[in-house]
Design a protein around this motif. Structure first.
Motif, short mmCIF file in Angstrom:
data_model
loop_
_atom_site.label_atom_id
_atom_site.label_comp_id
_atom_site.label_asym_id
_atom_site.label_seq_id
_atom_site.Cartn_x
_atom_site.Cartn_y
_atom_site.Cartn_z
N ALA A 125 -32.69 44.31 -35.17
CA ALA A 125 -31.97 43.87 -36.50
C ALA A 125 -30.97 42.82 -36.37
CB ALA A 125 -31.38 44.94 -37.17
N LEU A 126 -30.21 42.61 -35.24
CA LEU A 126 -29.16 41.69 -34.94
C LEU A 126 -30.05 40.23 -34.64
CD1 LEU A 126 -26.43 43.13 -32.79
CD2 LEU A 126 -26.35 42.24 -35.07
N ILE A 127 -31.13 40.38 -34.10
CA ILE A 127 -31.91 39.06 -33.72
C ILE A 127 -32.51 38.63 -35.05
CG2 ILE A 127 -34.04 38.21 -32.43
CD1 ILE A 127 -33.78 40.61 -30.42
N LEU A 128 -32.87 39.34 -36.06
CA LEU A 128 -33.27 38.83 -37.08
C LEU A 128 -32.32 38.21 -38.04
CD1 LEU A 128 -35.92 41.62 -38.44
CD2 LEU A 128 -36.44 39.40 -37.55
N VAL A 129 -31.20 38.76 -38.09
CA VAL A 129 -30.08 38.33 -38.85
C VAL A 129 -29.44 37.05 -38.28
CG1 VAL A 129 -27.37 38.74 -39.28
CG2 VAL A 129 -29.17 40.65 -39.64
N GLY A 130 -29.39 37.14 -36.92
CA GLY A 130 -28.80 35.85 -36.24
C GLY A 130 -29.72 34.79 -36.28
N GLY A 131 -31.15 35.16 -36.14
CA GLY A 131 -32.27 34.06 -36.30
C GLY A 131 -32.46 33.74 -37.89
N ARG A 281 -34.11 32.16 -44.62
CA ARG A 281 -33.00 32.95 -44.14
C ARG A 281 -32.84 34.28 -45.04
NH1 ARG A 281 -27.47 29.50 -44.14
NH2 ARG A 281 -28.76 28.42 -42.51
N LYS A 282 -32.89 34.26 -46.44
CA LYS A 282 -32.69 35.33 -47.22
C LYS A 282 -33.85 36.37 -46.70
CE LYS A 282 -30.98 32.91 -51.28
NZ LYS A 282 -31.21 32.72 -52.72
N VAL A 283 -34.98 36.24 -46.50
CA VAL A 283 -35.70 36.93 -46.21
C VAL A 283 -35.69 37.79 -44.83
CG1 VAL A 283 -38.29 37.51 -45.66
CG2 VAL A 283 -37.87 36.01 -47.51
N MET A 284 -35.38 36.84 -43.95
CA MET A 284 -34.94 37.62 -42.93
C MET A 284 -33.65 38.34 -42.60
SD MET A 284 -35.99 34.70 -39.85
CE MET A 284 -37.71 34.77 -39.15
N GLY A 288 -33.27 42.31 -41.51
CA GLY A 288 -32.13 42.77 -40.51
C GLY A 288 -31.13 43.68 -41.16
N LEU A 289 -30.67 43.34 -42.44
CA LEU A 289 -29.58 44.30 -42.86
C LEU A 289 -30.45 45.61 -43.34
CD1 LEU A 289 -27.52 41.81 -45.14
CD2 LEU A 289 -26.89 42.91 -42.99
N SER A 290 -31.73 45.51 -43.76
CA SER A 290 -32.23 46.61 -44.17
C SER A 290 -32.75 47.58 -43.02
CB SER A 290 -33.64 46.30 -44.85
OG SER A 290 -33.62 45.90 -46.01
N SER A 291 -32.94 47.04 -41.68
CA SER A 291 -33.11 47.69 -40.56
C SER A 291 -31.82 48.24 -40.11
CB SER A 291 -33.58 46.89 -39.20
OG SER A 291 -34.96 46.36 -39.94
N MET A 292 -30.92 47.57 -40.17
CA MET A 292 -29.45 48.07 -39.80
C MET A 292 -29.07 49.29 -40.80
SD MET A 292 -27.13 44.82 -39.09
CE MET A 292 -27.47 43.68 -37.72
N PHE A 293 -29.44 49.22 -41.77
CA PHE A 293 -28.99 50.18 -42.71
C PHE A 293 -29.71 51.62 -42.56
CE2 PHE A 293 -29.32 52.51 -46.89
CZ PHE A 293 -28.11 52.66 -47.28
N GLY A 294 -30.97 51.65 -42.27
CA GLY A 294 -31.81 52.53 -41.76
C GLY A 294 -31.23 53.03 -40.61
N CYS A 295 -31.11 52.48 -39.63
CA CYS A 295 -30.42 52.64 -38.27
C CYS A 295 -29.29 53.66 -38.27
CB CYS A 295 -30.22 51.38 -37.52
SG CYS A 295 -29.18 51.63 -35.83
N LEU A 296 -28.32 53.45 -39.14
CA LEU A 296 -27.05 53.91 -39.54
C LEU A 296 -27.44 55.38 -40.14
CD1 LEU A 296 -24.65 51.18 -40.32
CD2 LEU A 296 -25.10 52.39 -38.09
N LEU A 297 -28.66 55.34 -40.87
CA LEU A 297 -28.94 56.55 -41.56
C LEU A 297 -29.86 57.66 -40.64
CD1 LEU A 297 -30.05 55.48 -44.99
CD2 LEU A 297 -28.02 56.64 -44.37
N GLY A 298 -30.30 56.92 -39.13
CA GLY A 298 -30.93 57.86 -38.28
C GLY A 298 -32.07 57.41 -37.90
N ASN A 299 -32.78 56.01 -38.46
CA ASN A 299 -34.02 55.74 -38.25
C ASN A 299 -34.01 54.48 -37.01
OD1 ASN A 299 -36.85 54.90 -38.59
ND2 ASN A 299 -35.99 53.13 -39.80
N PRO A 300 -34.84 54.85 -36.00
CA PRO A 300 -34.87 53.96 -35.10
C PRO A 300 -35.92 52.93 -35.21
CG PRO A 300 -35.90 55.86 -34.30
CD PRO A 300 -35.36 56.18 -35.76
#
Length: 516
Positions: A125-131, A281-284, A288-300
């Motif tokens: 997700a960080l790669i998408l946000v940074g990219g 930029r908005k789409v990526m 990235g943020l959706s993946s991070m949010f899911g990650c913190l909820l327990g989705n890898p």
């Protein structure tokens, strides 16, 4: 100022069924792999991972819906199609087999294995946000023909090929569904035009499957055991637990993160070519943020822009379909409905829709490509074909209890199977496809310096095993050989540049014609 209005159009039904089915297939595949292959307890998969998985997809879908509404308001258009959203299918297999399975097998601790997977997902997700800050620039630097050609390979080989094979396993169902698609979506005069085609396909396919005996009432009864209420919850502690131990497993996160980054670029370019110019930029950032949010909820497992925007648009889809699909993806794991839905509605009735999407995606590049650049389309297909072939060969060998390494390249080569070629060409297919597309197009349109940069980039990627290698590693195996080959190609481009420059300098200057 135009008011934003979310309308449900006729084409949204077909797009909803197609996208929802694709997402649902990935959800069930993910759950099946984790439970039956890795061995992670059902209560963790059903109660923690699947609900967070669905919520992450819904979050991205909400973002895409908002972007579509904004575009409709700003442009005053009524034909805006929202981007399709879903989980990254390659990531499901990569995280499962390269992270969760080895950690769980070595430790026997499912919670610890998942915590490592969460860190892996966060890095992606960080790669998408940074990219996202470079995405628009890169999208403009890489020719449209290359991006769309790479996407056509993805659409045909990863999206449409397996559904086509599934269709031929149940011809009494799928052939009629395919014919209805040809008549209603490709043809000029639809049959049963008053019924939305997506609903017509579902009715016809489901009826034929039950008549043919492919569906069983027993499967419906068995699926009811998965019913329940599984609300997602935060698992930040699990993420923090895996943080100090995840480094050895992050090698695969970087190349796959780059691959997902390229997927997003290609799919955004496809939307631009279809007339829906979304901000990269908005789409990526949303992904990235959706993946991070899911990650913190327990989705890898990260989410991404799905292939097929041009196909959904060709169906007449608007904005509502992607929101409806996202909401369904949240509700299905929330109440444990996935197995029940597939017990009632057969996959063979719906997978032909994915064939249509793959064909439309490939057709888009044909329409958009200048005649001189058409060879690039086929060059970009080769890595995807090799990737699909490698996956099939490895799966067959694995089912037989062996592998390509055990049999040896010489034995396979004697049987006409160029296994090492499949490994080298198919590994890192998203980046390799784009790279070779750039090399080919810059050679064709005579941009040698840009070709030299593309080849030099290939040398760097090959050196670290990001492409043409089964695993990431610095200067391992054949990496140096490919690095040298790319550098030679880069040097050839530079020579071409200087030869062109000399011709320009030494070209005779014609004197102006004298007039009487």
């Amino acid at each position: 100022m135009n008011k934003m209005k979310l309308e449900w159009k006729r084409g949204d039904w077909a797009a909803y069924f197609g996208l929802m089915t694709n997402n649902l297939t990935n959800l069930l595949t993910m759950m099946g792999l984790l439970i039956f292959v890795v061995g992670i307890p059902k209560e963790i998969v059903y109660g923690r991972i699947a609900p967070a998985f669905g919520l992450a997809v819904m979050m991205a879908s909400i973002c895409y819906t908002w972007f579509g509404l904004q575009m409709a308001r700003q442009t005053g258009r009524s034909d805006v199609t929202a981007l399709p959203s879903g989980p990254s299918a390659p990531s499901i297999f990569t995280v499962t087999f390269l992270v969760l399975m080895p950690v769980y097998q070595s430790t026997g601790d499912a919670d610890f294995a998942i915590s490592i997977g969460l860190v892996w997902c966060f890095v992606e997700a960080l790669i998408l946000v940074g990219g996202s800050f470079l995405g628009e620039t890169i999208r403009k630097m890489i020719p449209r023909t290359v991006l769309l050609s790479c996407l056509s390979g993805l659409g045909l080989l990863l999206l449409a090929m397996n559904p086509m094979l599934q269709a031929f396993e149940a011809p009494t169902v799928s052939f009629i569904v395919l014919l209805l698609i040809f008549i209603n979506w490709f043809g000029k005069k639809p049959i049963f035009a008053r019924i939305p085609t997506g609903l017509l396909l579902l009715i016809a396919g489901t009826a034929l499957a039950w008549i043919s005996g492919l569906q069983s009432p027993d499967a419906i009864k068995a699926s009811m055991s998965s019913f329940g209420f599984n609300p997602p919850g935060f698992h930040v502690d699990s993420f923090m637990q895996g943080l100090p131990h995840a480094l050895p497993y992050l090698a695969s996160a970087v190349p796959l993160g780059l691959a997902n980054y390229i997927f997003d670029l290609e799919n955004i370019e496809s939307a631009h070519a279809a007339g829906d110019e979304y901000n990269t930029r908005k789409v990526m950032m949303a992904n990235g943020l959706s993946s991070m949010f899911g990650c913190l909820l327990g989705n890898p497992f990260p989410v991404t822009v799905y292939v097929g925007h041009a196909g959904w648009k060709a169906m007449g889809a608007s904005i509502g379909y992607t929101l409806a699909s996202g909401v369904t993806m949240f509700l299905v794991p929330l109440f444990g409905l996935g197995a029940f839905m597939l017990a009632v509605i057969p996959m063979t009735a719906i997978v032909p829709i994915l064939v249509f999407i793959g064909v439309v995606t490939a057709n888009q590049v044909v329409r958009e490509t200048p005649k001189i650049e058409v060879p690039v389309i086929f060059i970009c297909l080769f890595p995807w074909i090799a990737n699909w072939g490698l996956t099939v060969v490895n799966s067959v060998l694995g089912a037989a209890g062996t592998s390509g390494a055990k049999l040896g390249a010489e034995l396979l080569h004697s049987k006409g199977v160029y296994y090492q070629g499949l490994v080298h060409l198919g590994s890192g297919a998203p980046l390799a496809s784009m790279l070779w597309g750039c090399v080919a197009i810059f050679a064709i349109i005579n941009k040698p310096l840009r070709g030299a940069v593309a080849a030099a980039t290939g040398a760097l990627l090959a050196l670290f095993g990001v492409i043409h290698a089964p695993a990431v590693g610095f200067a391992e195996g054949s990496s140096l050989l490919f690095t040298l080959a790319y550098l030679m190609m880069s040097a050839m481009f530079v020579v071409k540049h200087f030869l062109d420059s000399r011709e320009t300098v030494t070209a005779p200057v014609q004197e102006p014609t004298k007039t009487a």
